[in-house]
Motif scaffolding. Structure first.
Motif, PDB file in Angstrom:
ATOM      1  N   LEU A 123     -24.655  -1.123  60.858  1.00  0.00           N
ATOM      2  CA  LEU A 123     -24.533  -1.646  62.215  1.00  0.00           C
ATOM      3  C   LEU A 123     -25.921  -1.957  62.768  1.00  0.00           C
ATOM      4  N   VAL A 124     -26.102  -3.179  63.229  1.00  0.00           N
ATOM      5  CA  VAL A 124     -27.343  -3.595  63.876  1.00  0.00           C
ATOM      6  C   VAL A 124     -27.066  -3.703  65.367  1.00  0.00           C
ATOM      7  N   HIS A 125     -27.738  -2.874  66.155  1.00  0.00           N
ATOM      8  CA  HIS A 125     -27.546  -2.845  67.600  1.00  0.00           C
ATOM      9  C   HIS A 125     -28.758  -3.517  68.248  1.00  0.00           C
ATOM     10  N   LEU A 126     -28.550  -4.731  68.762  1.00  0.00           N
ATOM     11  CA  LEU A 126     -29.612  -5.467  69.438  1.00  0.00           C
ATOM     12  C   LEU A 126     -29.723  -4.964  70.873  1.00  0.00           C
ATOM     13  N   VAL A 127     -30.895  -4.483  71.243  1.00  0.00           N
ATOM     14  CA  VAL A 127     -31.084  -3.854  72.549  1.00  0.00           C
ATOM     15  C   VAL A 127     -32.255  -4.520  73.271  1.00  0.00           C
ATOM     16  N   ARG A 128     -32.378  -4.175  74.561  1.00  0.00           N
ATOM     17  CA  ARG A 128     -33.501  -4.707  75.337  1.00  0.00           C
ATOM     18  C   ARG A 128     -33.876  -3.712  76.425  1.00  0.00           C
ATOM     19  N   ASN A 129     -35.170  -3.617  76.694  1.00  0.00           N
ATOM     20  CA  ASN A 129     -35.640  -2.774  77.777  1.00  0.00           C
ATOM     21  C   ASN A 129     -34.932  -3.178  79.065  1.00  0.00           C
ATOM     22  N   PRO A 130     -34.386  -2.228  79.833  1.00  0.00           N
ATOM     23  CA  PRO A 130     -33.607  -2.594  81.022  1.00  0.00           C
ATOM     24  C   PRO A 130     -34.412  -3.339  82.079  1.00  0.00           C
ATOM     25  N   PHE A 131     -35.708  -3.061  82.178  1.00  0.00           N
ATOM     26  CA  PHE A 131     -36.541  -3.798  83.128  1.00  0.00           C
ATOM     27  C   PHE A 131     -36.715  -5.241  82.660  1.00  0.00           C
ATOM     28  N   SER A 132     -36.989  -5.430  81.367  1.00  0.00           N
ATOM     29  CA  SER A 132     -37.103  -6.784  80.818  1.00  0.00           C
ATOM     30  C   SER A 132     -35.787  -7.538  80.939  1.00  0.00           C
ATOM     31  N   MET A 133     -34.676  -6.826  80.727  1.00  0.00           N
ATOM     32  CA  MET A 133     -33.355  -7.438  80.822  1.00  0.00           C
ATOM     33  C   MET A 133     -33.100  -7.970  82.231  1.00  0.00           C
ATOM     34  N   THR A 134     -33.442  -7.172  83.242  1.00  0.00           N
ATOM     35  CA  THR A 134     -33.210  -7.576  84.632  1.00  0.00           C
ATOM     36  C   THR A 134     -34.116  -8.727  85.037  1.00  0.00           C
ATOM     37  N   VAL A 135     -35.377  -8.663  84.629  1.00  0.00           N
ATOM     38  CA  VAL A 135     -36.311  -9.741  84.951  1.00  0.00           C
ATOM     39  C   VAL A 135     -35.888 -11.035  84.266  1.00  0.00           C
ATOM     40  N   LYS A 155     -20.164  -9.169  70.816  1.00  0.00           N
ATOM     41  CA  LYS A 155     -20.986  -9.372  71.998  1.00  0.00           C
ATOM     42  C   LYS A 155     -20.465  -8.491  73.120  1.00  0.00           C
ATOM     43  N   SER A 156     -21.259  -7.487  73.496  1.00  0.00           N
ATOM     44  CA  SER A 156     -20.908  -6.546  74.569  1.00  0.00           C
ATOM     45  C   SER A 156     -19.537  -5.913  74.357  1.00  0.00           C
ATOM     46  N   PRO A 157     -19.336  -5.236  73.214  1.00  0.00           N
ATOM     47  CA  PRO A 157     -18.058  -4.553  73.014  1.00  0.00           C
ATOM     48  C   PRO A 157     -17.917  -3.372  73.964  1.00  0.00           C
ATOM     49  N   GLU A 158     -16.672  -3.000  74.227  1.00  0.00           N
ATOM     50  CA  GLU A 158     -16.372  -1.866  75.107  1.00  0.00           C
ATOM     51  C   GLU A 158     -15.966  -0.682  74.229  1.00  0.00           C
ATOM     52  N   PHE A 159     -16.841   0.326  74.134  1.00  0.00           N
ATOM     53  CA  PHE A 159     -16.557   1.507  73.327  1.00  0.00           C
ATOM     54  C   PHE A 159     -16.576   2.735  74.226  1.00  0.00           C
ATOM     55  N   HIS A 160     -15.476   2.966  74.938  1.00  0.00           N
ATOM     56  CA  HIS A 160     -15.400   4.084  75.878  1.00  0.00           C
ATOM     57  C   HIS A 160     -14.358   5.116  75.458  1.00  0.00           C
ATOM     58  N   CYS A 161     -13.821   4.975  74.252  1.00  0.00           N
ATOM     59  CA  CYS A 161     -12.834   5.934  73.775  1.00  0.00           C
ATOM     60  C   CYS A 161     -13.538   7.213  73.317  1.00  0.00           C
ATOM     61  N   GLY A 208     -26.460  -8.072  86.101  1.00  0.00           N
ATOM     62  CA  GLY A 208     -26.622  -7.617  84.713  1.00  0.00           C
ATOM     63  C   GLY A 208     -26.254  -6.168  84.502  1.00  0.00           C
ATOM     64  N   LEU A 209     -25.552  -5.572  85.447  1.00  0.00           N
ATOM     65  CA  LEU A 209     -25.248  -4.142  85.374  1.00  0.00           C
ATOM     66  C   LEU A 209     -24.349  -3.812  84.184  1.00  0.00           C
ATOM     67  N   ASN A 210     -23.360  -4.652  83.923  1.00  0.00           N
ATOM     68  CA  ASN A 210     -22.424  -4.355  82.838  1.00  0.00           C
ATOM     69  C   ASN A 210     -23.109  -4.323  81.471  1.00  0.00           C
ATOM     70  N   PRO A 211     -23.849  -5.363  81.056  1.00  0.00           N
ATOM     71  CA  PRO A 211     -24.486  -5.292  79.728  1.00  0.00           C
ATOM     72  C   PRO A 211     -25.494  -4.158  79.615  1.00  0.00           C
ATOM     73  N   MET A 212     -26.206  -3.841  80.703  1.00  0.00           N
ATOM     74  CA  MET A 212     -27.156  -2.729  80.638  1.00  0.00           C
ATOM     75  C   MET A 212     -26.433  -1.405  80.447  1.00  0.00           C
ATOM     76  N   ALA A 213     -25.332  -1.216  81.199  1.00  0.00           N
ATOM     77  CA  ALA A 213     -24.575   0.028  81.079  1.00  0.00           C
ATOM     78  C   ALA A 213     -23.936   0.149  79.701  1.00  0.00           C
ATOM     79  N   LEU A 214     -23.405  -0.957  79.178  1.00  0.00           N
ATOM     80  CA  LEU A 214     -22.812  -0.934  77.838  1.00  0.00           C
ATOM     81  C   LEU A 214     -23.859  -0.587  76.789  1.00  0.00           C
ATOM     82  N   MET A 215     -25.030  -1.150  76.911  1.00  0.00           N
ATOM     83  CA  MET A 215     -26.104  -0.845  75.962  1.00  0.00           C
ATOM     84  C   MET A 215     -26.413   0.648  75.973  1.00  0.00           C
ATOM     85  N   ALA A 216     -26.566   1.211  77.171  1.00  0.00           N
ATOM     86  CA  ALA A 216     -26.891   2.632  77.284  1.00  0.00           C
ATOM     87  C   ALA A 216     -25.767   3.497  76.720  1.00  0.00           C
ATOM     88  N   SER A 217     -24.522   3.154  77.044  1.00  0.00           N
ATOM     89  CA  SER A 217     -23.388   3.914  76.521  1.00  0.00           C
ATOM     90  C   SER A 217     -23.348   3.857  74.997  1.00  0.00           C
TER      91      SER A 217
END
Length: 297
Positions: free
Chosen positions: A63-75, A33-39, A166-175
């Protein structure tokens, strides 16, 4: 026989490598859940593809990456926290927790996102600054909770708080969208190495939550086909999909008209509209790549 493994991503975060440390064992389903992969990408490829015991081989990862539209995520953040009674609503939405004392969300995510034209460090700063200009600064709300703000403020201001929260999960998803595509390209490139005795596979499924909400049965069938393939019978996959279709794990009870109106406010926000639109475009490019072609990595 498959074994389930859950990794506590915060406890396993390595501040030196900037990645969640993990070992994906064969015959194991690992939940992150929301892993940090910045290496760097070589380190990330090793985390995903190599076994920590160098004497053991591992020839593939799905690997299954569950994602969401950032506008839907914020709403969804806005609508959920506005009606939630959880005590956690007293947290400050303008201060998403960093993983350690020296690196912020912007420090971790902006390098790869700015490199790809998605979000700069300034975008992160502007979103959080806009939030701080609203939270506990309005008359009568000086000591109010996050939820109380969402109840009292106009939707446009409430969405500004929700976007920061919700900035962190959105940024992690994009990264992760960018990083996973790069790792997949690297693993594919291994096939050109004449010294490698066996080709490894990194199979990636990017699954939008919107599809899961709209078509739960079909989404489960796609998931089962991807994960198990011929190792599960057609009958068992159909039964699981049918059961999920009638009893979905995730329910979507949001009002469509209200959601559309809130998304419109976000798109027109001078601070939020640009970054969220660029994350949305990145997501669309990855999803379109599933139908053929490659995105830039």
């Amino acid at each position: 026989h498959l074994v389930e493994q859950f990794i506590h991503v915060r406890k396993k975060f390595n501040p030196e490598s900037k990645c969640t440390e993990l070992n994906l064992e064969p015959n194991t389903v690992t939940i992150l859940k929301s892993p940090e992969f910045h290496c760097n990408m070589q380190k990330l490829r090793s985390l995903l593809m190599d076994h920590k015991d160098t004497k053991k081989g591992k020839w593939g990862v799905k690997l299954v990456h569950l994602v969401r539209n950032p506008f839907s995520m914020t709403v969804a953040n806005y609508q959920y926290h506005k009606s939630s009674t959880e005590a956690a609503m007293f947290r400050n939405p303008c201060s998403p927790s960093p993983r350690n004392l020296t690196m912020t969300i912007a420090d971790l995510n902006s390098p790869i996102l700015s490199e790809n034209g998605i979000m700069t460090h300034e975008d992160f700063d502007d979103i959080l600054s806009q939030c701080r200009g609203i939270y506990q600064t309005q008359p009568g709300l000086e000591t109010s909770s996050y939820r109380q703000h969402l109840e009292a403020l106009p939707p446009a201001d409430g969405l500004r708080l929700a976007a920061a929260d919700g900035l962190n999960p959105m940024a992690l998803m994009a990264s992760d969208l960018i990083s996973f595509e790069r790792v997949r390209a690297m693993v594919r490139g291994e096939a050109d190495n004449p010294d490698r005795k066996k080709v490894r596979y990194f199979d990636l499924m990017t699954l939008p939550l919107e599809e899961v909400l709209a078509y739960p049965g079909r989404s489960m069938m796609d998931f089962m086909e991807f994960v198990f393939g011929e190792h599960a019978s057609a009958g068992s996959k159909k039964r699981t999909a049918a059961e999920y279709d009638h009893h979905p794990i995730v329910e979507d009870d949001a009002d469509a008209a209200e959601t559309e109106e809130l998304v419109g406010l976000l798109r027109n926000d001078p601070v939020l509209g640009g970054p969220l639109t660029r994350v949305e475009s990145l997501l669309h490019s990855v999803l379109n790549e599933r139908e053929g072609g490659e995105i830039e990595a």
